[in-house]
Scaffold this motif. Sequence first.
Motif, PDB file in Angstrom:
ATOM      1  N   PHE A 349       0.840  -1.199   0.000  1.00 51.96           N
ATOM      2  CA  PHE A 349       0.000   0.000   0.000  1.00 51.96           C
ATOM      3  C   PHE A 349       0.869   1.242   0.000  1.00 51.96           C
ATOM      4  O   PHE A 349       1.938   1.268   0.619  1.00 51.96           O
ATOM      5  CB  PHE A 349      -0.913   0.019   1.241  1.00 51.96           C
ATOM      6  CG  PHE A 349      -1.955   1.103   1.210  1.00 51.96           C
ATOM      7  CD1 PHE A 349      -3.123   0.937   0.478  1.00 51.96           C
ATOM      8  CD2 PHE A 349      -1.761   2.302   1.885  1.00 51.96           C
ATOM      9  CE1 PHE A 349      -4.088   1.948   0.432  1.00 51.96           C
ATOM     10  CE2 PHE A 349      -2.714   3.308   1.846  1.00 51.96           C
ATOM     11  CZ  PHE A 349      -3.875   3.134   1.124  1.00 51.96           C
ATOM     12  N   ARG A 350       0.401   2.269  -0.711  1.00 51.02           N
ATOM     13  CA  ARG A 350       1.019   3.595  -0.707  1.00 51.02           C
ATOM     14  C   ARG A 350      -0.057   4.626  -0.409  1.00 51.02           C
ATOM     15  O   ARG A 350      -1.200   4.502  -0.866  1.00 51.02           O
ATOM     16  CB  ARG A 350       1.640   3.932  -2.066  1.00 51.02           C
ATOM     17  CG  ARG A 350       2.840   3.100  -2.466  1.00 51.02           C
ATOM     18  CD  ARG A 350       3.297   3.479  -3.861  1.00 51.02           C
ATOM     19  NE  ARG A 350       4.478   2.754  -4.299  1.00 51.02           N
ATOM     20  CZ  ARG A 350       5.716   3.189  -4.168  1.00 51.02           C
ATOM     21  NH1 ARG A 350       5.921   4.403  -3.625  1.00 51.02           N
ATOM     22  NH2 ARG A 350       6.741   2.478  -4.587  1.00 51.02           N
ATOM     23  N   GLY A 351       0.310   5.678   0.345  1.00 57.93           N
ATOM     24  CA  GLY A 351      -0.676   6.723   0.606  1.00 57.93           C
ATOM     25  C   GLY A 351      -0.166   7.739   1.607  1.00 57.93           C
ATOM     26  O   GLY A 351       0.941   7.608   2.156  1.00 57.93           O
ATOM     27  N   ASN A 352      -0.991   8.745   1.857  1.00 51.88           N
ATOM     28  CA  ASN A 352      -0.635   9.744   2.861  1.00 51.88           C
ATOM     29  C   ASN A 352      -1.003   9.224   4.247  1.00 51.88           C
ATOM     30  O   ASN A 352      -1.469   8.089   4.394  1.00 51.88           O
ATOM     31  CB  ASN A 352      -1.291  11.088   2.559  1.00 51.88           C
ATOM     32  CG  ASN A 352      -2.809  10.998   2.514  1.00 51.88           C
ATOM     33  OD1 ASN A 352      -3.419  10.172   3.196  1.00 51.88           O
ATOM     34  ND2 ASN A 352      -3.441  11.840   1.711  1.00 51.88           N
ATOM     35  N   GLU A 353      -0.825  10.061   5.252  1.00 53.16           N
ATOM     36  CA  GLU A 353      -1.033   9.604   6.617  1.00 53.16           C
ATOM     37  C   GLU A 353      -2.447   9.080   6.852  1.00 53.16           C
ATOM     38  O   GLU A 353      -2.638   7.986   7.395  1.00 53.16           O
ATOM     39  CB  GLU A 353      -0.740  10.748   7.596  1.00 53.16           C
ATOM     40  CG  GLU A 353      -0.942  10.371   9.052  1.00 53.16           C
ATOM     41  CD  GLU A 353      -0.657  11.505   9.998  1.00 53.16           C
ATOM     42  OE1 GLU A 353      -1.618  12.033  10.609  1.00 53.16           O
ATOM     43  OE2 GLU A 353       0.530  11.874  10.140  1.00 53.16           O
ATOM     44  N   SER A 354      -3.458   9.842   6.457  1.00 49.34           N
ATOM     45  CA  SER A 354      -4.839   9.427   6.710  1.00 49.34           C
ATOM     46  C   SER A 354      -5.190   8.169   5.927  1.00 49.34           C
ATOM     47  O   SER A 354      -5.935   7.302   6.421  1.00 49.34           O
ATOM     48  CB  SER A 354      -5.805  10.565   6.348  1.00 49.34           C
ATOM     49  OG  SER A 354      -5.688  10.920   4.981  1.00 49.34           O
ATOM     50  N   GLU A 355      -4.648   8.032   4.732  1.00 55.61           N
ATOM     51  CA  GLU A 355      -4.934   6.842   3.926  1.00 55.61           C
ATOM     52  C   GLU A 355      -4.294   5.598   4.532  1.00 55.61           C
ATOM     53  O   GLU A 355      -4.894   4.523   4.544  1.00 55.61           O
ATOM     54  CB  GLU A 355      -4.434   7.069   2.494  1.00 55.61           C
ATOM     55  CG  GLU A 355      -5.267   8.095   1.727  1.00 55.61           C
ATOM     56  CD  GLU A 355      -4.616   8.534   0.422  1.00 55.61           C
ATOM     57  OE1 GLU A 355      -5.343   9.050  -0.455  1.00 55.61           O
ATOM     58  OE2 GLU A 355      -3.381   8.376   0.284  1.00 55.61           O
ATOM     59  N   ILE A 356      -3.081   5.744   5.055  1.00 56.16           N
ATOM     60  CA  ILE A 356      -2.431   4.598   5.690  1.00 56.16           C
ATOM     61  C   ILE A 356      -3.151   4.211   6.977  1.00 56.16           C
ATOM     62  O   ILE A 356      -3.347   3.025   7.265  1.00 56.16           O
ATOM     63  CB  ILE A 356      -0.943   4.903   5.948  1.00 56.16           C
ATOM     64  CG1 ILE A 356      -0.179   4.833   4.633  1.00 56.16           C
ATOM     65  CG2 ILE A 356      -0.346   3.921   6.968  1.00 56.16           C
ATOM     66  CD1 ILE A 356       1.301   5.054   4.736  1.00 56.16           C
ATOM     67  N   LEU A 357      -3.577   5.191   7.748  1.00 55.93           N
ATOM     68  CA  LEU A 357      -4.331   4.892   8.967  1.00 55.93           C
ATOM     69  C   LEU A 357      -5.624   4.153   8.636  1.00 55.93           C
ATOM     70  O   LEU A 357      -5.999   3.196   9.327  1.00 55.93           O
ATOM     71  CB  LEU A 357      -4.635   6.181   9.731  1.00 55.93           C
ATOM     72  CG  LEU A 357      -3.453   6.821  10.469  1.00 55.93           C
ATOM     73  CD1 LEU A 357      -3.851   8.186  11.017  1.00 55.93           C
ATOM     74  CD2 LEU A 357      -2.943   5.932  11.584  1.00 55.93           C
ATOM     75  N   ALA A 358      -6.296   4.577   7.580  1.00 57.77           N
ATOM     76  CA  ALA A 358      -7.540   3.920   7.171  1.00 57.77           C
ATOM     77  C   ALA A 358      -7.254   2.494   6.695  1.00 57.77           C
ATOM     78  O   ALA A 358      -8.006   1.556   7.008  1.00 57.77           O
ATOM     79  CB  ALA A 358      -8.210   4.729   6.064  1.00 57.77           C
ATOM     80  N   TYR A 359      -6.177   2.319   5.947  1.00 56.53           N
ATOM     81  CA  TYR A 359      -5.804   0.990   5.472  1.00 56.53           C
ATOM     82  C   TYR A 359      -5.525   0.051   6.645  1.00 56.53           C
ATOM     83  O   TYR A 359      -5.993  -1.098   6.668  1.00 56.53           O
ATOM     84  CB  TYR A 359      -4.569   1.091   4.575  1.00 56.53           C
ATOM     85  CG  TYR A 359      -3.950  -0.250   4.244  1.00 56.53           C
ATOM     86  CD1 TYR A 359      -4.448  -1.031   3.213  1.00 56.53           C
ATOM     87  CD2 TYR A 359      -2.869  -0.734   4.992  1.00 56.53           C
ATOM     88  CE1 TYR A 359      -3.881  -2.273   2.925  1.00 56.53           C
ATOM     89  CE2 TYR A 359      -2.301  -1.975   4.709  1.00 56.53           C
ATOM     90  CZ  TYR A 359      -2.814  -2.738   3.677  1.00 56.53           C
ATOM     91  OH  TYR A 359      -2.268  -3.976   3.409  1.00 56.53           O
ATOM     92  N   LEU A 360      -4.771   0.546   7.634  1.00 56.67           N
ATOM     93  CA  LEU A 360      -4.431  -0.294   8.787  1.00 56.67           C
ATOM     94  C   LEU A 360      -5.668  -0.625   9.609  1.00 56.67           C
ATOM     95  O   LEU A 360      -5.817  -1.749  10.096  1.00 56.67           O
ATOM     96  CB  LEU A 360      -3.393   0.414   9.659  1.00 56.67           C
ATOM     97  CG  LEU A 360      -1.965   0.442   9.106  1.00 56.67           C
ATOM     98  CD1 LEU A 360      -1.089   1.343   9.955  1.00 56.67           C
ATOM     99  CD2 LEU A 360      -1.387  -0.970   9.048  1.00 56.67           C
ATOM    100  N   GLU A 361      -6.548   0.349   9.770  1.00 55.06           N
ATOM    101  CA  GLU A 361      -7.779   0.091  10.528  1.00 55.06           C
ATOM    102  C   GLU A 361      -8.592  -1.011   9.868  1.00 55.06           C
ATOM    103  O   GLU A 361      -9.112  -1.919  10.534  1.00 55.06           O
ATOM    104  CB  GLU A 361      -8.598   1.375  10.629  1.00 55.06           C
ATOM    105  CG  GLU A 361      -9.862   1.219  11.459  1.00 55.06           C
ATOM    106  CD  GLU A 361     -10.643   2.511  11.592  1.00 55.06           C
ATOM    107  OE1 GLU A 361     -11.696   2.508  12.272  1.00 55.06           O
ATOM    108  OE2 GLU A 361     -10.211   3.529  11.016  1.00 55.06           O
TER     109      GLU A 361
END
Length: 366
Positions: A349-361
């Motif tokens: 996965f690649r993304g900004n902070e909010s996108e990575i947090l959403a991916y991990l959640e």
Amino acid sequence: MNLPLTTDFETLLLSDTPLIDVRAPVEFEKGAFPSSVNLPLMNNEEREAVGTCYKEQGSRKALELGYSLVQGEIKEKRVKAWCDFIDAHPNAVLYCFRGGDRSRISQEWLHEAGYEIPRIKGGYKAFRRYILEEFENVGSRFTPIVLGGTTGSGKTILLQKIKQSVDLEGLAKHRGSAFGRQIEPQPTQINFEHELAASLLKKIKSGMSEIVVEDESRKIGQREIPPALFSRFKEAPLLILEVPIAQRVETILKEYVSGFQRQFTERFGDEEGLKAWEETMLRSFHGIQRRLGGLRHSELVSIFDEAVRSQESSGKLEGHRVWIEALLREYYDPMYEYQIEQSKERIVFRGNESEILAYLEQRMEK
């Protein structure tokens, strides 16, 4: 005298049990356990004398010498220190190197003073062996997820927002780069391993099957990630935090200039603190001279010097952005691009902070 022993190393580690380390200071400085305090039975000189006597005349004479060295007012003072600590930490446990005479005598003297606490069977050596064994199999007890990204992208800041994370750089007290040295010294390798084991086991015992760590080299400053664990990290799924360079420059400016300067001035005062910060930064520049090349290194050091002088006269930090961006573009980013190319098959996965947090959640909910 039948006094309590313990070999429940896992509980000692996970519960941050207060520990009284009765070894000599020279032993404690080489490595101890989390939540331990050094309240020695013998100081360095006394320990050395007893050790020499043991080699030359045997255990009985060594014991006699030890008792003669630690008696009267000296004994009272040391027993009182243990009692005071137990008054503040009633669940304390004590240990020496092998769980032998020193911890046994300390425990008996505490019993005479009206205090009864367990001592670690096998002492420091047994507890240390347990931690090393844990490192051999701990990697199989969770799935690591590695957070990567260019220098200054704010990976550490993001980690602090992820409950299922362990901050390797925080434990090592180093930011993991040529400029990563902190004002506080790094822990010993032994202490780093103890803290890392405790951090990972606490996450695992709380039910976390996946743990996020930052993408690191084998060495963080002078501390090394244990080989078995590092091998697991190098095979793990990789997340890439993507941040514009302008934002990265601001992150570096905040952490390595204004933030770092504040730490130094709080420690040494305004004038001496800024001077110590400048010297630390110049040492870091020196460390990358060969890779930058002599001419470019000199140019960037000159830009850095101009920024420092400008800050001194105006109080403004703008000049620092120039050398920061140059270092990112010319030094850090090329290294990162090469390294990430070697690991591209692991990227999930690649993304900004909010996108990575959403991916991990979403991932953790599965």
